[in-house]
Design a protein around this motif. Structure first.
Motif, mmCIF file in Angstrom:
data_model
loop_
_atom_site.group_PDB
_atom_site.id
_atom_site.type_symbol
_atom_site.label_atom_id
_atom_site.label_comp_id
_atom_site.label_asym_id
_atom_site.label_seq_id
_atom_site.Cartn_x
_atom_site.Cartn_y
_atom_site.Cartn_z
ATOM 1 N N ILE A 1 0.837 -1.187 0.000
ATOM 2 C CA ILE A 1 0.000 0.000 0.000
ATOM 3 C C ILE A 1 0.873 1.238 0.000
ATOM 4 O O ILE A 1 1.781 1.382 0.822
ATOM 5 N N ALA A 2 0.612 2.147 -0.908
ATOM 6 C CA ALA A 2 1.364 3.399 -0.936
ATOM 7 C C ALA A 2 0.896 4.299 0.184
ATOM 8 O O ALA A 2 -0.293 4.478 0.400
ATOM 9 N N SER A 3 1.836 4.901 0.917
ATOM 10 C CA SER A 3 1.461 5.781 2.023
ATOM 11 C C SER A 3 1.055 7.149 1.536
ATOM 12 O O SER A 3 0.368 7.889 2.218
ATOM 13 N N SER A 4 1.475 7.531 0.362
ATOM 14 C CA SER A 4 1.067 8.800 -0.222
ATOM 15 C C SER A 4 1.156 8.675 -1.732
ATOM 16 O O SER A 4 1.852 7.814 -2.272
ATOM 17 N N VAL B 1 -5.353 0.735 -0.391
ATOM 18 C CA VAL B 1 -6.081 1.844 0.212
ATOM 19 C C VAL B 1 -5.417 2.218 1.538
ATOM 20 O O VAL B 1 -5.159 1.354 2.376
ATOM 21 N N SER B 2 -5.151 3.501 1.730
ATOM 22 C CA SER B 2 -4.592 4.007 2.977
ATOM 23 C C SER B 2 -5.504 5.105 3.515
ATOM 24 O O SER B 2 -5.746 6.106 2.830
ATOM 25 N N ILE B 3 -6.015 4.901 4.740
ATOM 26 C CA ILE B 3 -6.891 5.885 5.386
ATOM 27 C C ILE B 3 -6.269 6.197 6.748
ATOM 28 O O ILE B 3 -6.217 5.325 7.621
ATOM 29 N N LYS B 4 -5.776 7.419 6.921
ATOM 30 C CA LYS B 4 -5.043 7.748 8.139
ATOM 31 C C LYS B 4 -5.446 9.118 8.661
ATOM 32 O O LYS B 4 -5.638 10.062 7.900
ATOM 33 N N ASN B 5 -5.566 9.201 9.996
ATOM 34 C CA ASN B 5 -5.828 10.468 10.680
ATOM 35 C C ASN B 5 -7.067 11.182 10.140
ATOM 36 O O ASN B 5 -7.089 12.400 10.012
ATOM 37 N N VAL B 6 -8.065 10.397 9.830
ATOM 38 C CA VAL B 6 -9.333 10.945 9.348
ATOM 39 C C VAL B 6 -10.297 11.052 10.517
ATOM 40 O O VAL B 6 -10.386 10.142 11.347
ATOM 41 N N LYS B 7 -11.030 12.147 10.576
ATOM 42 C CA LYS B 7 -12.057 12.330 11.597
ATOM 43 C C LYS B 7 -13.424 12.348 10.916
ATOM 44 O O LYS B 7 -13.612 13.026 9.906
ATOM 45 N N ILE B 8 -14.358 11.581 11.483
ATOM 46 C CA ILE B 8 -15.722 11.541 10.958
ATOM 47 C C ILE B 8 -16.697 11.892 12.077
ATOM 48 O O ILE B 8 -16.642 11.312 13.164
ATOM 49 N N ILE C 1 -4.979 -0.279 4.732
ATOM 50 C CA ILE C 1 -4.517 0.157 6.051
ATOM 51 C C ILE C 1 -5.415 1.287 6.520
ATOM 52 O O ILE C 1 -5.639 2.260 5.788
ATOM 53 N N ILE C 2 -5.943 1.156 7.741
ATOM 54 C CA ILE C 2 -6.693 2.244 8.370
ATOM 55 C C ILE C 2 -6.064 2.472 9.734
ATOM 56 O O ILE C 2 -5.973 1.545 10.543
ATOM 57 N N LYS C 3 -5.631 3.710 9.993
ATOM 58 C CA LYS C 3 -4.846 3.967 11.187
ATOM 59 C C LYS C 3 -5.182 5.322 11.788
ATOM 60 O O LYS C 3 -5.332 6.316 11.074
ATOM 61 N N ASP C 4 -5.332 5.334 13.119
ATOM 62 C CA ASP C 4 -5.427 6.582 13.892
ATOM 63 C C ASP C 4 -6.564 7.481 13.423
ATOM 64 O O ASP C 4 -6.394 8.689 13.210
#
Length: 520
Positions: free
Chosen positions: A2-5, A180-187, A207-210
């Motif tokens: 997974i690409a981080s960016s 798919v990389s999902i990081k530091n997202v607020k919902i 990856i889903i993190k933080d």
């Protein structure tokens, strides 16, 4: 991998250069779309949403495009449902046509959303505006409302740092995507029905993190609305989850497999349904799932695990009904839960596990689990018959009004290992701490069972073949430790348990032989 960016692209464009106005009233859909297309034609890059409030309908991302929301930027969804498009229609688990969305990417590569800004769907306002002209029942009408974010059949997707607020339906839906990389997202998405937080639907290498999710419906939900692509190779960690329904859920829509999923270090709080729910009801194989280091506070029914046979089809022009699925090789460990006193089933219970006849849940391990419960169960509650509900929607309340065990109730299982379980009660409960109905190869080791007074049994086994009940400590007073019933029960071992307040170690029903049980 997974690409981080996303990689650096050739062109960055600001939507104001194309005439976008951030006053919250001008509809900017066409000019934002023009900025995206020109950026794409220039080789890709970042489409910048600057500080301001930019009203829009559906915008569609293209290859090599990152939508960047700068600090103070708000991408504001229109309250007119006619400003939205449905580029990938499907039917949800309730049979409703859905798929409209605010931000969409379909069949693209290298797409992303990043920054410190906000995407706001104005869900409640959109609903209020919609019902002025849409006279259908609410159960049908809600599907016309747009999701906030839909990413469909895309590869190399990154969503980082942004806030997703107040969707009119599901907040974010990723369908058949890879890397798919999902990081530091607020919902924060509440106020209308079906406000799921994150829906991961048939995606791989995720990856889903933080992330921090406050949702009116399921917070983190894995789905397979198509039989053609499994949810697999997924790593989740460091989430805070508050939900009006389930916090962590695999299913309900469950046609293709869920496999190789790891979820750890999550905090779940103030959740009005299940904390962890694993549900195969449409043919999915759920296997190789590891969930660990989970804390729950004020959660109604901490864990529900269900293998059923609803067998729905969600894309009827593309799919066919699947055979009954399987649920096996699941490990849940290091869980601490404070169950809510007011639950869907009253009096409350901690964990519900049930397959269906001839389709048991296999090789399930619960290890290092601590649950605090309200208690309050009666002798009558201890004999409650739980409906099979084989083809029903798999919800905790489906098995109501209550289940006959306060700690763990299990039915149709093969290979159930329960190790280091600690239960505490706020009030006396006359139901067993554990009941198994139609089970094979059951292990109860190193339980810490709280003080209760005058219960008939601490453990009840009904038609169970092969059980080891060892090294458990019981602090209360009961007529018997283990009650064995059902004419197929046998090969049960009750050894090395600490039972100072128990009148009788084992009680057998009249149709069983004394050789059924080995005890010390």
């Amino acid at each position: 991998m997974i690409a981080s960016s996303l990689k650096l692209f050739a062109v960055d464009v600001n939507i104001t250069a194309y005439g976008a106005v951030g006053n919250g009233t001008k509809l900017n859909t066409s000019v934002i779309q023009k900025a995206i297309e020109n950026c794409y034609k220039g080789g890709g890059g970042k489409v910048i949403i600057p500080s301001g409030t930019f009203l829009t309908g559906t915008i569609v991302l293209n290859d090599n495009i990152t939508l960047k929301l700068e600090k103070g930027a708000v991408l504001l969804g229109s309250t007119n449902v006619n400003d939205y498009k449905n580029l990938d229609p499907f039917v949800d688990g309730l049979g409703v046509s859905v798929g409209w969305a605010l931000v969409v990417a379909i069949d693209k590569k290298n797409v992303g959303i990043e920054g410190e800004g906000i995407i706001d769907g104005q869900g409640s306002k959109l609903k209020a505006q919609q019902i002025l002209t849409d006279t259908r029942p609410e159960s049908q009408r809600w599907g016309r409302r747009p999701f906030l974010l839909r990413v469909v059949r895309c590869q190399n997707v990154s969503v980082t740092g942004v806030t997703l607020n107040y969707s009119a339906a599901w907040t974010s839906h990723y369908f058949q995507c890879k890397q798919v990389s999902i990081k530091n997202v607020k919902i924060v998405s509440r106020g209308v029905a079906h406000n799921d937080g994150m829906d991961i639907d048939g995606c791989q290498d995720v990856i889903i993190k933080d992330c921090d999710v406050i949702s009116g419906d399921d917070a983190l939900c894995f789905k397979t609305t198509s039989s053609k692509m499994a949810c697999k190779n997924i790593v989740i960690s460091g989430l805070r989850l508050k939900s009006g329904q389930g916090a962590i859920k695999i299913g309900t829509e469950s046609m293709a497999p869920f496999e190789n999923i790891s979820i750890s270090q999550c905090y779940i709080y103030d959740t009005a349904n299940g904390g962890i729910k694993l549900l195969s009801v449409d043919g999915a194989r759920i296997h190789n799932i590891n969930i660990s280091d989970i804390t729950m506070m004020e959660v109604k029914t901490p864990i529900l695990i269900r293998l059923g046979a609803r067998l729905s089809v969600f894309r009827k022009d593309q799919d066919t009904q699947q055979p009954i699925g399987t649920l096996e090789n699941v490990t849940i460990r290091n869980v601490r839960a404070k169950a809510a006193d007011n639950a869907q089933l009253m009096p409350p219970s901690g964990i519900l596990i049930t397959g269906i006849p001839d389709h048991p849940i296999k090789n399930l391990t619960l290890e290092n689990v601590e649950i605090n419960l309200a208690g309050g169960g009666t002798d009558e509650n201890a004999r409650q018959v739980v409906p099979e509900a084989i083809d029903k929607y798999p919800e905790v309340k489906t098995f109501g009004p209550l289940v006959p065990a306060y700690g763990i109730w299990a039915r149709h299982v093969d290979g159930l290992k329960l190790e280091n379980v600690k239960l505490t009660l706020s009030h006396n409960d006359l139901r067993p701490a554990f009941i198994c109905e139609d089970g094979k190869n059951i292990e109860l080791n190193n339980w810490d069972i709280p003080k209760t007074v005058d219960a008939q049994a601490i453990v009840r086994l009904e038609n169970v073949t092969g059980a080891d009940i060892t090294n458990n400590s019981v602090y209360g007073f009961a007529h018997e430790f283990v009650c064995v019933e059902g004419n197929t029960s046998g090969d049960i071992h009750v050894l090395k348990n600490k039972l100072p307040g128990i009148s009788k170690k084992v009680e057998l029903s009249a149709d069983l032989k004394t050789s059924t049980v080995v005890s010390d």
